[in-house]
Design a protein around this motif. Structure first.
Motif, mmCIF file in Angstrom:
data_model
loop_
_atom_site.group_PDB
_atom_site.id
_atom_site.type_symbol
_atom_site.label_atom_id
_atom_site.label_comp_id
_atom_site.label_asym_id
_atom_site.label_seq_id
_atom_site.Cartn_x
_atom_site.Cartn_y
_atom_site.Cartn_z
ATOM 1 N N PHE A 56 0.840 -1.196 0.000
ATOM 2 C CA PHE A 56 0.000 0.000 0.000
ATOM 3 C C PHE A 56 0.871 1.241 0.000
ATOM 4 O O PHE A 56 1.794 1.369 0.813
ATOM 5 C CB PHE A 56 -0.918 0.038 1.221
ATOM 6 N N GLU A 57 0.548 2.177 -0.895
ATOM 7 C CA GLU A 57 1.139 3.506 -0.863
ATOM 8 C C GLU A 57 0.038 4.521 -1.141
ATOM 9 O O GLU A 57 -0.862 4.276 -1.951
ATOM 10 C CB GLU A 57 2.255 3.672 -1.893
ATOM 11 N N ASP A 58 0.117 5.668 -0.466
ATOM 12 C CA ASP A 58 -0.864 6.726 -0.698
ATOM 13 C C ASP A 58 -0.491 7.465 -1.975
ATOM 14 O O ASP A 58 0.073 8.560 -1.955
ATOM 15 C CB ASP A 58 -0.905 7.672 0.497
ATOM 16 N N ILE A 59 -0.818 6.860 -3.094
ATOM 17 C CA ILE A 59 -0.671 7.414 -4.427
ATOM 18 C C ILE A 59 -1.992 7.163 -5.138
ATOM 19 O O ILE A 59 -2.743 6.255 -4.769
ATOM 20 C CB ILE A 59 0.515 6.753 -5.174
ATOM 21 N N ASN A 60 -2.344 7.985 -6.102
ATOM 22 C CA ASN A 60 -3.594 7.802 -6.861
ATOM 23 C C ASN A 60 -4.843 7.982 -5.996
ATOM 24 O O ASN A 60 -5.860 7.351 -6.237
ATOM 25 C CB ASN A 60 -3.639 6.408 -7.506
ATOM 26 N N LEU A 61 -4.776 8.848 -4.970
ATOM 27 C CA LEU A 61 -5.863 9.037 -3.996
ATOM 28 C C LEU A 61 -6.196 7.725 -3.286
ATOM 29 O O LEU A 61 -7.358 7.417 -3.018
ATOM 30 C CB LEU A 61 -7.124 9.616 -4.654
ATOM 31 N N ALA A 62 -5.185 6.965 -2.953
ATOM 32 C CA ALA A 62 -5.396 5.654 -2.340
ATOM 33 C C ALA A 62 -5.882 5.754 -0.900
ATOM 34 O O ALA A 62 -6.649 4.895 -0.450
ATOM 35 C CB ALA A 62 -4.105 4.842 -2.392
ATOM 36 N N ALA A 63 -5.463 6.779 -0.155
ATOM 37 C CA ALA A 63 -5.873 6.924 1.245
ATOM 38 C C ALA A 63 -7.011 7.926 1.336
ATOM 39 O O ALA A 63 -8.181 7.557 1.269
ATOM 40 C CB ALA A 63 -4.684 7.328 2.110
ATOM 41 N N ASP A 64 -6.692 9.229 1.474
ATOM 42 C CA ASP A 64 -7.747 10.240 1.454
ATOM 43 C C ASP A 64 -8.388 10.254 0.068
ATOM 44 O O ASP A 64 -7.719 10.421 -0.947
ATOM 45 C CB ASP A 64 -7.159 11.619 1.760
ATOM 46 N N GLY A 65 -9.706 10.063 0.046
ATOM 47 C CA GLY A 65 -10.414 9.946 -1.230
ATOM 48 C C GLY A 65 -10.534 8.513 -1.697
ATOM 49 O O GLY A 65 -11.151 8.251 -2.727
#
Length: 664
Positions: A56-65
């Motif tokens: 998991f990485e917060d890229i491509n609105l993976a976390a917020d959104g």
């Protein structure tokens, strides 16, 4: 007219054509019939429970959104532009004003709030656009909350509105002056489904009210946790039965510079006290700008550990080692100043595993998890390279191993699977007896086919290998034209048979990146795509899922003419045994443009009349993809296959991945 001579000539040509056709078909049949042998009584290296995992990485609105189910963007007004995502609306000029205030001395981690002053009873509203809109479902309950400090009685008129302004859910929330900050909440139900709704907050009454942490969550989150995760996205992960989850990245671990690095201690504790920062993917690609991409850390390290526990995966946190991204600034902390970074690593182990009487174990307990998270491994740096990385790895390793000798350390071999950077780290870290080497491969499909035997030649007594990031690129790395098509997924499946066959060397593997919002992505390809309401797994997802859910416990020899199956006639394969279910599991990839009918001899198989179970993944075209409207276009098909004595003869269509399970 056709005379007799011409008729005789045509008949001779037809006979000749028929003969050559039979000859060709005979040759074709011979060329595609293979004799494979699986030695079912010779289990080899064990397959680790961590073999197939997720990154998991917060890229491509993976976390917020994305995974984090919050619907309000910039809820605490901490974006660079404090009112980004918010719009004032008033039918009469002067009905109200909004002012951004800063209390940095009092609350440095979340200093900003807004003061709304309502001067008259006329309409005055603030509207929040959400993350590319808000996905609202008819019949779903939504929970609104706000931290407020009112100087006079003010009532909030809340509405969920469609893009054309129609109300699709509403509630009223009175805010009464108490002389201090307080949290107020109200819940209401949506009447209509809308993919791109927004939240409107109207103000009634005269006076001023201070607002912060304006939030809206659906009731239906993963495990019904308030302020939790988006249920459909977590379910897609849980269905994979991953052995581990690596978090929080990825390049966000490093940051564009060290000030922008990921600091886990700022992501735990009360949500309203977590310090928002800009996401490094905000400005990374000029061709995919995302100026509204920030990290609220509502999804923080506690939630990552909790997610891993929920889906039965081992946690694999990655920490900054005193180096920012070398593709950006290459900023480093001098070795004499690196102690705070090392202390962060030691404190994280205490947070995950420490007794509730310890400082960081006590925080974990206070957050609702008194039992430890059983952390067994962690990463030192993300994708670093060069002597400066080795220098910092030595310091980290010495300190961590001295206090926690049982913790395994994952170490970088750089951004590429070969070349000068890779060779230097591979050689150096092996000499230092590193625990686990993290290798990354973003290459064309042909590379994956040609490297299915990559680990056949690796030292069996050296460090374990973590295939930490890989994905076949249909175009080229960082291209907006990359697609999660069947050609890429099939090449990855072929490569993965080589990972599995070498389970004595390769202990872990994960596709990357994991998530992408269809309206807010920076990088493609990605394993799972979603919009504000729907989600789907790509063909690559189903390859990963088939491997992970058909893992087995030990490898078995699978050979063709005494050699492993690494692309002969376009065939790739691996075999395992599952000691728990007493099944032989065979994975076969036909990467050729012709059908294959191999005969598989199962040596020492007990006589059985139970047909084999077969899952087949294929597509009509190598360019085939899944989509939100057709999420199962490329997905597994379930059939059975008779066993004749100890032989199986599956028919493998062109460009096919098959998993065969046989009771033993």
């Amino acid at each position: 007219m056709v005379n007799n001579s011409q008729l005789r000539h045509r008949k001779r040509n037809r006979k000749k054509y028929f003969f050559y056709t039979l000859l060709f078909l005979s040759f074709f049949q011979h060329a595609t019939a293979q004799n494979l042998i699986v030695q079912t009584n010779k289990p080899g290296a064990p397959i680790q429970p961590t073999m197939w995992g997720i990154f998991f990485e917060d890229i491509n609105l993976a976390a917020d959104g994305g995974l984090y189910a919050e619907l309000v963007k910039n809820r605490s007004f901490e974006f660079t532009n404090p009112l980004m995502g918010w719009t004032e609306r008033s039918s009469v000029p002067g009905n109200g004003t909004v002012l951004v205030l800063n209390r940095s001395a009092e609350k440095p981690d979340n200093p900003r709030f807004i003061r709304v002053t309502h001067y008259a009873d006329g309409p005055y509203t603030l509207s929040n656009e959400g993350f590319r809109g808000m996905g609202i479902k008819a019949g779903e309950t939504y929970h609104f909350s706000v931290w407020d400090h009112a100087t006079a009685p003010i009532t909030l008129r809340l509405q969920l509105q469609s893009p054309d302004g129609r109300s699709i859910g509403a509630a009223t929330l009175p805010l009464n002056p108490t002389g201090t900050w307080k949290k107020d909440t109200v819940s209401f139900t949506a009447t209509t489904t809308d993919l791109h709704a927004h939240l409107s907050i109207g103000f009634e009454g005269q006076g001023a009210v201070d607002l912060d942490m304006i939030s809206l969550f659906p009731d239906h989150t993963w495990k019904q946790r308030p302020g939790g995760l988006r249920a459909d996205l977590v379910q897609l992960l849980a269905d994979m039965h991953p052995g581990f989850i690596r978090f929080p990245g990825g390049c966000i671990v490093e940051g564009r510079d060290l000030a922008n690095r990921y600091q886990w201690k700022k992501t735990v504790g009360k949500v309203e006290d977590r310090q928002l920062i800009i996401n490094r993917w905000n400005t990374e690609f000029a061709h995919r700008p995302t100026p509204d991409y920030f990290q609220s850390f509502g999804l923080g390290f506690f939630e990552y550990f909790q997610l891993a526990e929920d889906i039965g995966a081992q946690p694999l946190p990655i920490l900054n080692c005193g180096m920012a991204c070398q593709f950006n600034t290459s900023e480093v902390v001098p070795i004499p100043d690196i102690d705070p970074y090392i202390q962060d690593a030691l404190d994280l182990i205490e947070f995950a595993n420490g007794d509730a009487t310890t400082k960081w174990g006590g925080l974990r307990a206070a957050m609702g998890h008194p039992e430890p998270f059983h952390l067994k491994m962690m990463g030192v740096g993300n994708e670093q390279w060069g002597p400066q990385y080795v220098q910092r790895y030595r310091v980290f390793s010495k300190a961590i191993k001295a206090k926690y000798p049982g913790i395994l350390l994952v170490n970088s071999t750089g951004p590429d699977p070969n070349g000068e950077k890779f060779d230097f780290l591979n050689d150096t870290l092996r000499k230092l007896h590193a625990d686990i080497l993290d290798e990354h491969y973003y290459r064309k499909p042909d590379w994956f086919l040609q490297n299915a035997n990559r680990y056949d030649r690796y030292d069996r007594n050296g460090p374990a290998i973590f295939a930490g990031e890989y994905a076949a690129q249909s175009d080229k790395v960082v291209s907006v034209n990359n697609r999660n098509n069947w050609e890429c997924a099939l090449a990855e499946a072929a490569f993965m048979t080589g990972l599995e066959r070498n389970a004595d060397v390769v202990r872990m593997a994960s596709y990357a990146p994991l998530f992408a919002h269809v309206d807010g992505w920076q990088w493609a390809p990605d394993l799972i795509w979603f919009d504000n309401l729907r989600s789907y797994g790509t063909p690559d997802y189903y390859v990963q899922k088939l491997f992970a859910t058909n893992k087995g416990t030990a490898i078995l020899p699978l050979t063709l003419n005494g050699s492993p199956l690494t692309g002969q006639e376009g065939l790739y394969g691996s075999a395992t045994i599952d000691s728990a279910t007493h099944e032989v599991i065979i994975k076969l990839v036909n990467a050729a443009a012709k059908p294959q009918t191999p005969t598989i001899r199962l040596e020492d198989l007990r006589r059985t009349t139970t047909p084999a179970t077969v899952w087949t993944l294929t597509a009509a075209s190598p360019d085939a993809v899944n989509s939100l409207d057709n999420p199962m276009a490329v997905s597994p098909n379930h059939t059975t296959l008779p066993i004749h004595g100890k032989n199986l003869t599956p028919t493998l269509a062109p460009y096919t991945f098959s998993v065969i399970r046989i009771k033993n």
